[in-house]
Design a protein around this motif. Structure first.
Motif, mmCIF file in Angstrom:
data_model
loop_
_atom_site.group_PDB
_atom_site.id
_atom_site.type_symbol
_atom_site.label_atom_id
_atom_site.label_comp_id
_atom_site.label_asym_id
_atom_site.label_seq_id
_atom_site.Cartn_x
_atom_site.Cartn_y
_atom_site.Cartn_z
ATOM 1 N N TYR A 147 0.852 -1.190 0.000
ATOM 2 C CA TYR A 147 0.000 0.000 0.000
ATOM 3 C C TYR A 147 0.889 1.242 0.000
ATOM 4 N N GLN A 153 0.066 9.789 -1.288
ATOM 5 C CA GLN A 153 -0.593 9.276 -2.478
ATOM 6 C C GLN A 153 -0.689 10.300 -3.603
ATOM 7 N N LYS A 157 1.228 9.893 -7.118
ATOM 8 C CA LYS A 157 0.390 9.786 -8.314
ATOM 9 C C LYS A 157 0.828 10.778 -9.384
ATOM 10 N N ASP A 175 -0.457 -3.928 -8.849
ATOM 11 C CA ASP A 175 -1.824 -3.723 -8.345
ATOM 12 C C ASP A 175 -1.957 -2.380 -7.630
ATOM 13 N N VAL A 176 -0.996 -2.061 -6.764
ATOM 14 C CA VAL A 176 -1.069 -0.833 -5.976
ATOM 15 C C VAL A 176 -0.968 0.401 -6.868
ATOM 16 N N SER A 178 -1.407 0.622 -10.190
ATOM 17 C CA SER A 178 -2.513 0.700 -11.143
ATOM 18 C C SER A 178 -3.742 1.318 -10.501
ATOM 19 N N LYS A 179 -4.026 0.912 -9.286
ATOM 20 C CA LYS A 179 -5.161 1.468 -8.552
ATOM 21 C C LYS A 179 -4.944 2.942 -8.232
ATOM 22 N N LEU A 180 -3.727 3.304 -7.860
ATOM 23 C CA LEU A 180 -3.429 4.677 -7.477
ATOM 24 C C LEU A 180 -3.505 5.627 -8.661
ATOM 25 N N GLY A 182 -4.692 4.853 -11.923
ATOM 26 C CA GLY A 182 -5.723 4.601 -12.919
ATOM 27 C C GLY A 182 -5.162 4.127 -14.241
ATOM 28 N N SER A 184 -3.497 1.426 -16.951
ATOM 29 C CA SER A 184 -3.645 0.000 -17.246
ATOM 30 C C SER A 184 -2.416 -0.567 -17.945
#
Length: 370
Positions: A147, A153, A157, A175-176, A178-180, A182, A184
């Motif tokens: 995380y 964050q 970002k 995963d972390v 990509s989520k932060l 956006g 792909s």
């Protein structure tokens, strides 16, 4: 291409040093001119002038050699000679000089290790905040955690989204991030030490030198943590493998390691570190890079857990990621169900590694070439 490689070079941590060496060597093998830019700390004009004069009279190299020598009386100079031989380091003496270095660089690549672990240290330089309009590429950059703390964050970002290509070392990192962000297009790539083949590492090992006679058969032990249960676990490894001789390389984090009935070898440079793994009959470690090198060099090994899974800042996820990916989860130490005592059948492991290596090579070629 002229590439600035931004990562930790390492003072006494072998994994840190070897990941930066491996990525630099791989980029050089691809035909690129690679150097390591050092961060510039702004100062007043008088101090900058003094630094410039000292720089041209070789003080920076003298200072670096002295720093390495002081860092460890046993292997500090060996490590310095390794860095001096294989690394091109540019240390700016002023902001103007630093901007000139940046201007004369085609692109910047962030290297591996936990350079994006903001709990360890949030360092915008490692996110290439200085790079202006130059292309930014991340290769195997690691966050080391599952995380990002909320207070970092937004900054992370913004910096991450300036990268043209992002390859990270662990699936957890994919995963972390990509989520932060956006995005792909973030992918998992190999740790840089895997970019070099066992033959490449063997060539480096030809320069190894020793102050002791090596046993014909031995366990190589490299432990970063100083956990109270390691001594009992190591003795169990000796008993179950039947290999009596144990060589321990002290880590920078655990320099005063003492375990009875072992040989403590304090004079290892990164070259001897790799060579001792290469020659070992069995490897015992809690280190990510010792695991990576053991796999790359097809060695039998066992992994001690450096953290409890319940610890908030546990870095076990990266250990689980690499073991799971190569179907080697049974190499985690267990006293009762000791599957780690069996020899690893490396045929299937090498098939996975060959695919990974091609994917990572293609990623580098594509990212640099466009």
């Amino acid at each position: 291409m002229r590439i600035g490689l931004v990562t930790w070079i390492g003072m006494g941590n072998f994994g840190t040093t070897l990941q930066s060496f491996a990525l630099c060597r791989k980029l050089q093998m691809m035909g690129h001119d690679v150097y390591f830019p050092m961060q510039c700390i702004p100062s007043n004009p008088i101090k900058e002038l003094v630094k410039k004069v000292l720089y041209f009279f070789g003080y920076e190299e003298f200072r670096r050699k002295h720093e390495y020598a002081l860092s460890n009386p046993y292997n500090g100079l060996k490590l310095y000679r390794f860095i001096h031989r294989y690394y091109k380091i540019k240390t700016p003496y002023s902001m103007r000089n630093f901007k000139r270095i940046v201007m004369n660089t085609d692109m910047f690549v962030t290297g591996s290790d936990q350079i994006w672990n903001v709990i360890h240290k949030f360092e915008p330089f490692m996110f290439l905040d200085f790079a202006g309009n130059k292309k930014r590429i991340a290769y195997a950059s690691s966050i080391g955690l599952s995380y990002f703390p909320s207070e970092y964050q937004e900054q992370v970002k913004e910096l991450i989204n300036k990268f043209s290509y992002i390859g990270v070392r662990e699936q957890t990192g994919v995963d972390v991030l990509s989520k932060l962000t956006g995005r792909s297009d973030i992918i998992q790539v190999l740790d840089p030490t895997f970019l070099l083949t066992s033959e490449d590492w063997g060539d480096l090992c030809n320069d190894s030198t020793y102050e002791i006679d090596l046993p014909k058969k031995y366990i190589l032990c490299y432990l970063i943590a100083n956990n109270c249960w390691y001594k009992e676990q190591l003795h169990d490894v000796v008993a179950k493998t039947g290999i009596k001789d144990v060589i321990i390389i002290p880590s920078a984090e655990n320099p005063n390691v003492e375990i009875d009935k072992t040989v403590i070898y304090r004079y290892a440079s990164p070259i001897e570190f790799v060579d001792l793994i290469r020659r070992a009959n069995f490897v015992c470690t809690d280190s990510f890079h010792a695991i990576a090198l053991s796999i790359n060099l097809s060695k039998d090994f066992v992994v001690f857990k450096r953290f409890l899974d319940t610890e908030k800042n546990s870095q076990n996820s990266r250990i689980y990621d690499i073991l799971s990916h190569y179907k080697l989860m049974d190499r985690l130490y267990e006293k009762v169900h000791a599957k780690w005592t069996s020899s690893i059948v490396y045929d299937e492991v090498m098939k996975i590694l060959d695919v990974d290596r091609k994917k990572s090579n293609d990623y580098l070629i594509n990212a640099i070439g466009k």
